[in-house]
Design an enzyme around this catalytic site. Sequence first.
Site, PDB file in Angstrom:
ATOM      1  CD  GLU A 193      -2.956   1.102   2.273  1.00  0.00           C
ATOM      2  OE1 GLU A 193      -3.482   2.151   2.668  1.00  0.00           O
ATOM      3  OE2 GLU A 193      -3.265  -0.025   2.707  1.00  0.00           O
ATOM      4  CE  LYS A 235      -6.263  -0.860   5.409  1.00  0.00           C
ATOM      5  NZ  LYS A 235      -5.414   0.027   4.578  1.00  0.00           N
ATOM      6  CG  ASP A 240      -0.110 -16.515  11.503  1.00  0.00           C
ATOM      7  OD1 ASP A 240      -0.734 -15.797  10.703  1.00  0.00           O
ATOM      8  OD2 ASP A 240      -0.501 -17.643  11.852  1.00  0.00           O
ATOM      9  CG  HIS A 244      -3.601   7.414   0.068  1.00  0.00           C
ATOM     10  ND1 HIS A 244      -2.930   6.332   0.602  1.00  0.00           N
ATOM     11  CD2 HIS A 244      -4.468   6.911  -0.843  1.00  0.00           C
ATOM     12  CE1 HIS A 244      -3.385   5.222   0.042  1.00  0.00           C
ATOM     13  NE2 HIS A 244      -4.319   5.547  -0.841  1.00  0.00           N
TER      14      HIS A 244
END
Length: 445
Positions: A85, A280, A296, A393
């Site tokens: 991202e 998030k 993991d 962004h």
Amino acid sequence: MSKAISGFSKLTKEQKIAWLADNYFQNPDEATSLLKQYWNDDAPLQKLHDEFIENTITNFYLPLGIAPSFTINGKDYTIPMAIEESSVIAAASKAAKFWSTRGGFKATILNTEKIGQVHFKYEGDAQKLTQFFETVKPKLFSDTEDITKNMQKRGGGILDITLRDKTALIDGYYQLHATFETVDSMGANFINSCLEQFSKTLRQEALTYAPFTEEEKHIQVIMSILSNYVPNCVVRAEVSCPVEDLNEDKNIKPEEFAQKFVTAINIAEVEPFRAVTHNKGIMNGIDAVVVATGNDFRAVEAGVHAYAAKDGQYTSLSHAKIENGIFTFWLDVPLALGTVGGLTTLHPLVKFCLEMLGNPSAKELMQIVAVAGLAQNFGAVRSLTTTGIQQGHMKMHLMNILNQLGANDNEKKATIKHFEKHTVSHAAVAELLEGLRKTDTTTIE
């Protein structure tokens, strides 16, 4: 026509690829060529990759970047981040640099307890089961000594085992709830091995326990498995400084920025729709380091989100306050991580990343990962409460749009220059490129 195949796992990689290409792609040669582009020509390394999972056909790469300038508990780090991202690493790096001149990040391990459970059915007198458990509990420990002896040498092992009555939820449902310390390993295999031995001991001892009736002797074990919910394996990361030191952005006063920031965090604490996106963003930083260090990330994600909802409503993992002129921003997050075993000793880039971090212990890695999450969150909330999230962004995302539209080097340079003064959007980039190509020029304003 059915495309089911028998014995697929026994085929060679080349045969698997040929079957896949012939059955699912209009141009089998093109599909095969793409897969081969991602093979590693170094045969031993490729063989290693192939054996990580089943039915491998190629490698799937993620970019590996670094975020420098992190100061954690007085020690400097450059943090590896594996993520696709845009803007994540840039935001983390900017936050790291900002706080490096304001005392850096502080991180504290609150606890390192991990959990495993044996889920079983018992139809009988609950009091007799409780008495049986107290009788058999020492044997649960002794029967796992061969499994735990090496872990005990490193300072870990089984902490405790309790019997939990869950019959109010499901008829006849009970648990052996065990807690563990696994030191520098994530400990999944260790915990599961202990649990499976618990289940064997439980069933065997029940068969000869005199107070049980014949029916009560036949305990049915449903499953034995660790839990990825680790509410007592938690690390805290935090930053603080005088409010007047929040003076990097000349377009907003430090006092106003601090108040807006704290309010934004308060909103995430009470509004689940905001909290999910807020967390998030935290996980953008956490997952990137977890992946880079061979841990993991699915287990971490599951445990973190369960922790965020532990009090009955999903809420923010991070918190902020202003007291006596001091701005404080902190994060409590459960992280079951390891620095030995698994991919940590097998994957060459994982070993590289761990060495970059100074070959940390599991506790130190927990601190580093939590700080990466806090830094990412600080960068995101700072942008949201000042310039808006899209300005930074979308500029980072610009290169992805240009590559999607097949821009050449000259077109990229001209487009990047143009959007230094204009808002980036996919439509705006496409329109600009179309104009460039019509006029056959790369000189624009």
